[in-house]
Scaffold this active site. Sequence first.
Site, PDB file in Angstrom:
ATOM      1  N   CYS A 177     -10.995   3.184   0.073  1.00 55.19           N
ATOM      2  CA  CYS A 177      -9.524   3.553   0.205  1.00 55.19           C
ATOM      3  C   CYS A 177      -9.183   2.970   1.358  1.00 55.19           C
ATOM      4  CB  CYS A 177      -9.499   4.914   0.247  1.00 55.19           C
ATOM      5  SG  CYS A 177      -7.894   5.788   0.595  1.00 55.19           S
ATOM      6  N   THR A 178      -7.789   2.632   1.466  1.00 57.74           N
ATOM      7  CA  THR A 178      -7.182   1.813   2.814  1.00 57.74           C
ATOM      8  C   THR A 178      -7.273   2.629   3.968  1.00 57.74           C
ATOM      9  OG1 THR A 178      -5.029   2.658   1.870  1.00 57.74           O
ATOM     10  CG2 THR A 178      -5.971   0.062   1.376  1.00 57.74           C
ATOM     11  N   HIS A 179      -7.313   3.868   3.695  1.00 50.14           N
ATOM     12  CA  HIS A 179      -7.239   4.906   4.947  1.00 50.14           C
ATOM     13  C   HIS A 179      -8.832   5.155   5.554  1.00 50.14           C
ATOM     14  CE1 HIS A 179      -3.262   5.535   3.072  1.00 50.14           C
ATOM     15  NE2 HIS A 179      -2.902   6.288   4.138  1.00 50.14           N
ATOM     16  N   THR A 201      -6.130   2.185  -5.403  1.00 53.78           N
ATOM     17  CA  THR A 201      -5.915   3.136  -6.337  1.00 53.78           C
ATOM     18  C   THR A 201      -5.116   2.266  -7.473  1.00 53.78           C
ATOM     19  OG1 THR A 201      -5.853   4.998  -4.976  1.00 53.78           O
ATOM     20  CG2 THR A 201      -4.473   5.168  -6.936  1.00 53.78           C
ATOM     21  N   TYR A 253      -0.895   7.967  -3.520  1.00 54.19           N
ATOM     22  CA  TYR A 253      -0.892   7.556  -4.664  1.00 54.19           C
ATOM     23  C   TYR A 253      -2.084   8.027  -5.329  1.00 54.19           C
ATOM     24  CZ  TYR A 253       2.112   3.552  -4.274  1.00 54.19           C
ATOM     25  OH  TYR A 253       3.354   2.673  -4.196  1.00 54.19           O
ATOM     26  N   GLY A 254      -3.057   8.402  -4.494  1.00 52.22           N
ATOM     27  CA  GLY A 254      -4.339   8.853  -5.183  1.00 52.22           C
ATOM     28  C   GLY A 254      -4.209  10.012  -6.213  1.00 52.22           C
ATOM     29  N   CYS A 312      -4.124  -1.924  -1.879  1.00 52.11           N
ATOM     30  CA  CYS A 312      -4.413  -0.343  -2.221  1.00 52.11           C
ATOM     31  C   CYS A 312      -5.419  -0.299  -3.424  1.00 52.11           C
ATOM     32  CB  CYS A 312      -3.122   0.338  -2.718  1.00 52.11           C
ATOM     33  SG  CYS A 312      -3.271   2.051  -3.469  1.00 52.11           S
ATOM     34  N   ASP A 366       0.850  -1.134  -0.033  1.00 54.10           N
ATOM     35  CA  ASP A 366       0.064  -0.058  -0.026  1.00 54.10           C
ATOM     36  C   ASP A 366       0.879   1.093  -0.009  1.00 54.10           C
ATOM     37  OD1 ASP A 366      -2.511   1.277  -0.017  1.00 54.10           O
ATOM     38  OD2 ASP A 366      -2.202   1.808   2.286  1.00 54.10           O
ATOM     39  N   SER A 367       0.230   2.430  -0.040  1.00 53.21           N
ATOM     40  CA  SER A 367       1.084   3.627  -0.257  1.00 53.21           C
ATOM     41  C   SER A 367       1.393   4.129   1.286  1.00 53.21           C
ATOM     42  CB  SER A 367       0.248   4.606  -0.785  1.00 53.21           C
ATOM     43  OG  SER A 367      -1.126   4.775  -0.057  1.00 53.21           O
TER      44      SER A 367
HETATM   45  N1  DGL Z   1      -4.057   3.520  -0.520  1.00 61.92           N
HETATM   46  C1  DGL Z   1      -4.706   4.129  -1.381  1.00 61.92           C
HETATM   47  C2  DGL Z   1      -6.047   3.588  -1.658  1.00 61.92           C
HETATM   48  O1  DGL Z   1      -6.389   2.597  -1.117  1.00 61.92           O
HETATM   49  C3  DGL Z   1      -5.241   5.749  -0.736  1.00 61.92           C
HETATM   50  C4  DGL Z   1      -4.139   6.557  -0.025  1.00 61.92           C
HETATM   51  C5  DGL Z   1      -3.367   7.232  -1.029  1.00 61.92           C
HETATM   52  O2  DGL Z   1      -3.892   7.948  -2.062  1.00 61.92           O
HETATM   53  O3  DGL Z   1      -1.870   6.791  -1.220  1.00 61.92           O
HETATM   54  O4  DGL Z   1      -6.614   3.805  -2.628  1.00 61.92           O
END
Ligand code: DGL
Length: 265
Positions: free
Chosen positions: A187-189, A79, A46-47, A77, A14-15
């Site tokens: 989104c993971t967050h 994204t 990453y978004g 992730c 993930d990011s």
């Molecule tokens: N990990 C990204 C996702 O699930 C979210 C965070 C990012 O933008 O890096 O889309």
Amino acid sequence: MTILDSNNSIGFFDSGVGGLTVLSKVKKLLPYEKFIFYGDTAHVPYGDKTKSQLLEYSDNILKFFEKKGCKAVVMACNTTSSVIFDDINGRYNFKLYPVVQSVAKVLAGFNVDRLGVFATKATIESGAYSKEIAKYNPEMKVFGQFCENWVHIVENNLQNQPESVAIVKSDLEKMLENDVQKIVLGCTHYPFLTNILSRFVPRDMFIDPADYLAEFIKNDLATCGLLSDGSSFGEEFYVSANPSQFKKSAQLFYELKAEPNLLNF
Ligand code: DGL
């Protein structure tokens, strides 16, 4: 693909810290596996990255997992799953589990006709959730919405600030104008914001794809005869920047059993 060893590791990437929400759910269902987590903290978020940037970052990380002999890799992730999975599928010598594609069938089976998806700009622009859900349920209307500040709020642990609550509330109100019956936290967050979101609507309105991804992975590994016999379980962590910051943010919600290693490509 050469033959995979069921006792080899499962890679996760993930990011940033968000992927740990996914890892903790998968670990709960698969406690006897060995996990290698890579958080690309040098490139988060990453978004807002381009497709070619995401391809470059992911290729480096996936080659690293290949060198580690991983039997499977979880693309936690949303994204990267949305933007690049179709381009790289089949290139690597392990099973690859992208979150969006792995949960689409379950989402399509929810008894709702209007489904919201909160996600990053890149995920929403790709239309991946709508496209994947339509493969199983073309009648379901999917309303995607980009939540501009949410990753920043979570990465910087600003959940308790009144400004953060106001931002989340306002984004939620905008989504509710579509009369959606459930909302995917795509989104993971975002699952970190469930406590704020559920101040305004019932908690069971929100779907965390990680719950269904974990089940999908467990079933698929079992079907392929790739579940570990438990002889080598544990976890390793790698990040591309700021291991101490990663550890600090992570420990608010995840017990890191190993120090994160700094690794760049
Ligand atoms: N990990 C990204 C996702 O699930 C979210 C965070 C990012 O933008 O890096 O889309």
